[in-house]
Design an enzyme around this catalytic site. Structure first.
Site, PDB file in Angstrom:
ATOM      1  N   HIS A  30       0.817  -1.221   0.000  1.00 22.23           N
ATOM      2  CA  HIS A  30       0.000   0.000   0.000  1.00 22.23           C
ATOM      3  C   HIS A  30       0.847   1.265   0.000  1.00 22.23           C
ATOM      4  O   HIS A  30       0.352   2.338   0.333  1.00 22.23           O
ATOM      5  CB  HIS A  30      -0.964  -0.007   1.194  1.00 22.23           C
ATOM      6  CG  HIS A  30      -1.972  -1.107   1.106  1.00 22.23           C
ATOM      7  ND1 HIS A  30      -2.690  -1.570   2.184  1.00 22.23           N
ATOM      8  CD2 HIS A  30      -2.367  -1.873   0.058  1.00 22.23           C
ATOM      9  CE1 HIS A  30      -3.494  -2.549   1.800  1.00 22.23           C
ATOM     10  NE2 HIS A  30      -3.310  -2.762   0.508  1.00 22.23           N
ATOM     11  N   CYS A  46       4.166  19.342  -8.193  1.00 21.68           N
ATOM     12  CA  CYS A  46       5.031  18.343  -8.846  1.00 21.68           C
ATOM     13  C   CYS A  46       6.178  19.091  -9.533  1.00 21.68           C
ATOM     14  O   CYS A  46       5.927  20.057 -10.284  1.00 21.68           O
ATOM     15  CB  CYS A  46       4.226  17.559  -9.892  1.00 21.68           C
ATOM     16  SG  CYS A  46       5.266  16.563 -10.974  1.00 21.68           S
ATOM     17  N   GLY A  70      -1.038  -9.248  12.707  1.00 18.98           N
ATOM     18  CA  GLY A  70      -1.708  -7.961  12.899  1.00 18.98           C
ATOM     19  C   GLY A  70      -2.532  -7.464  11.729  1.00 18.98           C
ATOM     20  O   GLY A  70      -2.538  -6.269  11.438  1.00 18.98           O
ATOM     21  N   GLU A 105      -6.926 -11.233  18.539  1.00 19.72           N
ATOM     22  CA  GLU A 105      -8.287 -11.745  18.288  1.00 19.72           C
ATOM     23  C   GLU A 105      -8.295 -12.690  17.088  1.00 19.72           C
ATOM     24  O   GLU A 105      -7.525 -12.485  16.144  1.00 19.72           O
ATOM     25  CB  GLU A 105      -9.223 -10.558  17.912  1.00 19.72           C
ATOM     26  CG  GLU A 105      -9.173  -9.364  18.841  1.00 19.72           C
ATOM     27  CD  GLU A 105      -9.787  -9.706  20.183  1.00 19.72           C
ATOM     28  OE1 GLU A 105      -9.375  -9.098  21.185  1.00 19.72           O
ATOM     29  OE2 GLU A 105     -10.631 -10.618  20.224  1.00 19.72           O
TER      30      GLU A 105
HETATM   31  N1  APR Z   1      -0.647  -6.891  17.856  1.00 20.23           N
HETATM   32  C1  APR Z   1      -1.070  -7.599  16.775  1.00 20.23           C
HETATM   33  N2  APR Z   1      -2.271  -7.403  16.180  1.00 20.23           N
HETATM   34  C2  APR Z   1      -3.064  -6.454  16.720  1.00 20.23           C
HETATM   35  C3  APR Z   1      -2.702  -5.681  17.852  1.00 20.23           C
HETATM   36  C4  APR Z   1      -1.426  -5.938  18.418  1.00 20.23           C
HETATM   37  N3  APR Z   1      -0.994  -5.261  19.502  1.00 20.23           N
HETATM   38  N4  APR Z   1      -3.727  -4.822  18.136  1.00 20.23           N
HETATM   39  C5  APR Z   1      -4.686  -5.051  17.217  1.00 20.23           C
HETATM   40  N5  APR Z   1      -4.304  -6.041  16.375  1.00 20.23           N
HETATM   41  C6  APR Z   1      -5.028  -6.610  15.228  1.00 20.23           C
HETATM   42  C7  APR Z   1      -6.522  -6.458  15.277  1.00 20.23           C
HETATM   43  O1  APR Z   1      -7.119  -7.528  16.014  1.00 20.23           O
HETATM   44  C8  APR Z   1      -6.876  -6.544  13.778  1.00 20.23           C
HETATM   45  O2  APR Z   1      -7.083  -7.893  13.397  1.00 20.23           O
HETATM   46  O3  APR Z   1      -4.609  -5.902  14.072  1.00 20.23           O
HETATM   47  C9  APR Z   1      -5.630  -6.018  13.080  1.00 20.23           C
HETATM   48  C10 APR Z   1      -5.803  -4.663  12.433  1.00 20.23           C
HETATM   49  O4  APR Z   1      -6.766  -4.776  11.415  1.00 20.23           O
HETATM   50  P1  APR Z   1      -7.101  -3.478  10.533  1.00 20.23           P
HETATM   51  O5  APR Z   1      -7.285  -2.308  11.417  1.00 20.23           O
HETATM   52  O6  APR Z   1      -8.186  -3.875   9.579  1.00 20.23           O
HETATM   53  O7  APR Z   1      -5.755  -3.203   9.723  1.00 20.23           O
HETATM   54  P2  APR Z   1      -5.234  -3.943   8.411  1.00 20.23           P
HETATM   55  O8  APR Z   1      -5.627  -5.379   8.406  1.00 20.23           O
HETATM   56  O9  APR Z   1      -3.791  -3.642   8.287  1.00 20.23           O
HETATM   57  O10 APR Z   1      -6.038  -3.162   7.245  1.00 20.23           O
HETATM   58  C11 APR Z   1      -5.670  -3.410   5.907  1.00 20.23           C
HETATM   59  O11 APR Z   1      -7.046  -1.540   5.217  1.00 20.23           O
HETATM   60  O12 APR Z   1      -7.761   0.639   5.491  1.00 20.23           O
HETATM   61  C12 APR Z   1      -6.914  -0.185   4.768  1.00 20.23           C
HETATM   62  O13 APR Z   1      -4.958   0.535   3.712  1.00 20.23           O
HETATM   63  C13 APR Z   1      -5.477   0.206   4.965  1.00 20.23           C
HETATM   64  O14 APR Z   1      -3.532  -1.227   4.935  1.00 20.23           O
HETATM   65  C14 APR Z   1      -4.814  -1.042   5.522  1.00 20.23           C
HETATM   66  C15 APR Z   1      -5.772  -2.146   5.098  1.00 20.23           C
END
Ligand code: APR
Length: 253
Positions: free
Chosen positions: A118, A150, A190, A218
């Site tokens: 990303h 730019c 994560g 989770e």
């Molecule tokens: N350690 C590990 N995992 C964690 C922790 C922690 N301390 N705290 C929270 N999490 C987990 C949550 O349980 C969740 O499953 O991290 C995950 C975060 O999920 P999202 O917020 O959906 O993030 P992500 O999966 O990276 O989203 C993907 O969505 O909005 C777009 O571009 C954005 O790259 C991002 C993409």
């Protein structure tokens, strides 16, 4: 958890490992995730801040929002989980990090092969995509609150990140697909596994019968295809997993 760590270590003692990470990887560095209750999208509408339309509607608002996130990401430090992943480079023959994160904390932790699906908040490109490919401009002054023009065509620049509805960088995507096809196992840390096409890489891995270990406090959508779910925070569980892998490898020799 010890038995699960040992089981995970056995699965990850491979020649080619992919580490696939999401925002949870950087939570223990003080950076918010997106979809947790206190996440980024709880207080900021993604269509306003992470879409081409939102940028067209109000480029200054979007630019300032990323300037503020960039400051937070530069002030953040790689956590023990990032550092443990970087240490895998010395333990296993071929480790590739495929991250959805834009904070560059894996690189700052020392990981040598990082594919940023990303993009990165620390790079900029022409909003008109002039010259046909992203014109990456050096990171402007942190205090920069106005979109930079730019240097080539004068149009506004924008963060070199992938917004909703946009294609992922073709070269990065192709590299990620190849790494997933060639790997022996995937460590997933994560991520909610909700966003495509990034998450589809994990389903590809499973369809090719690669071992899959997940670290997350989770259960997620990915947990259903994980061989092992280590329920815990990245900053604690990934270092414990590295220790278990070292112990397992020592026990073998
Ligand atoms: N350690 C590990 N995992 C964690 C922790 C922690 N301390 N705290 C929270 N999490 C987990 C949550 O349980 C969740 O499953 O991290 C995950 C975060 O999920 P999202 O917020 O959906 O993030 P992500 O999966 O990276 O989203 C993907 O969505 O909005 C777009 O571009 C954005 O790259 C991002 C993409």
């Amino acid at each position: 958890m010890k038995a699960l760590l040992q089981q995970a270590a056995r699965l990850l003692d491979v020649q080619r490992l992919v580490v696939f990470t999401g925002a949870g990887m950087s939570k223990d560095s003080g950076l918010d995730t997106f979809r947790d209750a206190d996440g980024v999208w709880a207080n900021n509408a993604p269509q306003d801040y992470a879409s081409p339309e939102g940028f067209r509607r109000n480029p200054r608002k979007v630019w300032r929002w990323y300037a503020q996130r960039r400051r937070q990401m530069l002030e953040a430090e790689p956590n023990a989980g990032h550092k443990a992943i970087a240490r895998l480079d010395a333990l296993l023959p071929h480790v590739t990090v495929i991250t959805q994160n834009i904070d560059e904390l894996h690189q700052r932790a020392g990981s040598s092969r990082v594919l940023e699906l990303h993009g990165s908040v620390h790079r900029y490109k022409c909003s008109k995509n002039c010259r046909g490919t992203p014109t990456l401009t050096p990171v402007p002054e942190l205090t920069q609150e106005e979109p930079l023009p730019c240097p080539n065509c004068g149009a506004l620049t924008r963060p070199d990140v992938v917004w909703f509805g946009e294609m992922l960088p073709a070269d990065v995507w192709e590299g990620a697909v190849l790494e997933i096809a060639a790997c022996d196992a995937v460590l997933v840390v994560g991520t909610s596994g909700l966003v495509e096409p990034a998450a589809s890489l994990l389903w590809r891995a499973k369809s090719r019968r690669k071992a899959l270990v997940e670290v997350n406090p989770e259960p997620t959508l990915i947990s259903s295809i994980a061989d092992v779910l280590l329920q815990g925070k990245a900053g604690e569980t990934v270092p414990a997993l590295l220790a278990a892998l070292k112990e397992y490898r020592t026990g073998l020799h």
